[in-house]
Design an enzyme around this catalytic site. Structure first.
Site, short mmCIF file in Angstrom:
data_model
loop_
_atom_site.label_atom_id
_atom_site.label_comp_id
_atom_site.label_asym_id
_atom_site.label_seq_id
_atom_site.Cartn_x
_atom_site.Cartn_y
_atom_site.Cartn_z
N GLY A 81 0.81 -1.23 0.00
CA GLY A 81 0.00 0.00 0.00
C GLY A 81 0.83 1.27 0.00
N HIS A 139 11.56 0.36 1.74
CA HIS A 139 11.02 -0.99 1.89
C HIS A 139 11.90 -1.81 2.84
CE1 HIS A 139 7.88 -0.49 -0.97
NE2 HIS A 139 8.64 -0.47 -2.05
P1 PAP Z 1 5.34 -0.87 -4.15
O1 PAP Z 1 5.77 -1.74 -3.03
O2 PAP Z 1 5.92 -1.32 -5.46
O3 PAP Z 1 5.53 0.57 -3.86
P2 PAP Z 1 2.61 -0.71 -3.34
O4 PAP Z 1 2.09 0.61 -3.74
O5 PAP Z 1 3.03 -0.90 -1.92
O6 PAP Z 1 3.77 -1.13 -4.34
O7 PAP Z 1 1.52 -1.82 -3.61
C1 PAP Z 1 0.82 -1.92 -4.81
C2 PAP Z 1 -0.55 -2.46 -4.45
O8 PAP Z 1 -1.36 -1.39 -3.93
C3 PAP Z 1 -1.29 -3.00 -5.65
O9 PAP Z 1 -2.13 -4.01 -5.12
P3 PAP Z 1 -2.76 -5.20 -6.02
O10 PAP Z 1 -1.64 -5.76 -6.84
O11 PAP Z 1 -3.30 -6.20 -5.04
O12 PAP Z 1 -3.82 -4.58 -6.83
C4 PAP Z 1 -2.06 -1.77 -6.10
O13 PAP Z 1 -3.15 -2.07 -6.95
C5 PAP Z 1 -2.51 -1.23 -4.77
N1 PAP Z 1 -2.88 0.18 -4.81
C6 PAP Z 1 -2.25 1.20 -5.45
N2 PAP Z 1 -2.90 2.35 -5.25
C7 PAP Z 1 -3.96 2.08 -4.45
C8 PAP Z 1 -5.02 2.87 -3.91
N3 PAP Z 1 -5.11 4.17 -4.15
N4 PAP Z 1 -5.92 2.25 -3.14
C9 PAP Z 1 -5.87 0.93 -2.89
N5 PAP Z 1 -4.89 0.12 -3.38
C10 PAP Z 1 -3.95 0.70 -4.16
#
Ligand code: PAP
Length: 333
Positions: A81, A139
């Site tokens: 997230g 991270h």
């Molecule tokens: P990162 O570790 O590469 O920075 P990160 O943003 O922590 O990634 O996680 C991505 C996840 O958050 C994705 O989940 P999913 O694969 O299960 O779909 C992404 O879709 C989700 N995500 C990104 N933005 C939001 C948002 N605004 N609200 C809810 N979930 C979100």
């Protein structure tokens, strides 16, 4: 072989930097090694699996990062997230600076609001042009960070490991170089359970921040993705207070919290032109398609991928690892 290019030779080198390079080389030759998800190999450094670039950056941060007492760090295990929290924290902190109809996030998206410290390279930028509080993301586990960072103020976000696993597997599979065989879900599952993936083990990562948050609750705000999803308004108020800018009665009356939640919702961020195309640069060497940060944004998507047996195994590990800690991630859905 790493999938990251090596640093250009032209970069200035000083004696300390040369030392770090030698240390890094020595570590790569001597540390336990395992299969990576994106890279060919990960290295176990002080209990956590890191790719070669992150390992080097960790050494650099210990020597070169200059913290400031007003800095705020956003920490997370990958795919828990981070992107969402970047948007929420940035827009909450800067709610007096931008209007919600013409916002910085509309033009630039959330990633650039928080430099990702784990992939910076030498020379580490001094970030002194950032106006305080400076915002940084990491991270890395709390115990891996240099004291100048780990003694700072943190928001930590964690997520059900089953959703983290699926999200990470999908994400890493896209980034995996073509000269490596594809990583099957069965392999990724096995590695995840063994604690082998970038920045893992997941459970020790979460516990490193959980324990620190129990020791210094004023320094670490510990959040769960599922709680943000269910009560985003409550979380925005918590973030505002934690970052030293609590919501005023007037702002509450104007519905500012609702505006922030709407601006940062999955649908709204994913549908921004800026998040649909182009690449995001992290540090100098890592580039990722912006749209890959927005997949489904749901709680429980793991049900479409994991068998009952797989679910039981991960939940069992989670319960065992967290027993006695006061933390639960299996009761969130
Ligand atoms: P990162 O570790 O590469 O920075 P990160 O943003 O922590 O990634 O996680 C991505 C996840 O958050 C994705 O989940 P999913 O694969 O299960 O779909 C992404 O879709 C989700 N995500 C990104 N933005 C939001 C948002 N605004 N609200 C809810 N979930 C979100």
């Amino acid at each position: 072989m790493s999938s990251f290019p090596s640093l250009p030779e032209s970069e200035q080198e000083d004696a300390e930097y040369k030392n770090i390079c030698n240390n890094h080389k020595h570590l790569l030759e001597t540390l336990p090694k395992a299969n990576g998800w994106r890279n060919r190999h990960l290295y176990n450094y002080n209990g956590f699996w890191l790719n070669p670039l992150v390992l080097k950056t960790n050494l650099l941060l210990h020597t070169y990062f200059k913290s400031h007492p007003t800095d705020i760090f956003l920490a997370s295990f990958m795919k828990s997230g981070t992107t969402w929290l970047k948007a929420l924290m940035f827009s909450t902190l800067n709610r007096h600076r931008y209007t919600f109809s013409d916002h910085y996030l509309h033009k630039h998206g959330p990633q650039s609001t928080f430099p990702l410290l784990d992939v910076e390279t030498y020379p580490i930028p001094d970030f002194t042009t950032f106006s305080p509080p400076r915002l940084f993301a990491t991270h890395s586990a709390h115990t891996l960070l240099p004291p100048s960072i780990s003694s700072g103020k943190f928001v930590y976000v964690c997520r059900d490991p089953k959703d983290v696993l699926i999200s990470k597997w999908m994400f890493m599979s896209k980034l995996r170089p073509k000269d490596l065989p594809p990583l099957s879900l069965d392999e990724a599952f096995e590695l995840f359970c063994l604690g082998v993936s970038e920045f893992a083990p997941f459970w020790e990562h979460v516990l490193s921040y959980w324990r620190a948050s129990l020791e210094s609750p004023e320094k670490i705000l510990f959040l769960k993705y599922e709680e943000v999803k269910k009560q985003p308004e409550v979380v925005v108020r918590k973030l505002a207070a934690f970052m030293g800018k609590p919501l005023t009665a007037e702002e509450e009356e104007k519905g500012v919290v609702g505006e922030i939640v709407k601006l940062c919702s999955f649908e709204s961020l994913r549908n921004l032109e800026v998040n649909k195309k182009g690449v995001e640069k992290f540090g100098k060497l890592v580039e990722i398609e912006k749209r890959d940060f927005f997949r489904k944004g749901e709680i429980g998507d793991w049900k479409n991928y994991l068998s009952d047996e797989m679910k039981e195994r991960i939940d069992g590990i989670t319960n065992d690892k967290f027993r006695g800690s006061g933390l639960s991630l299996t009761a969130t859905i």
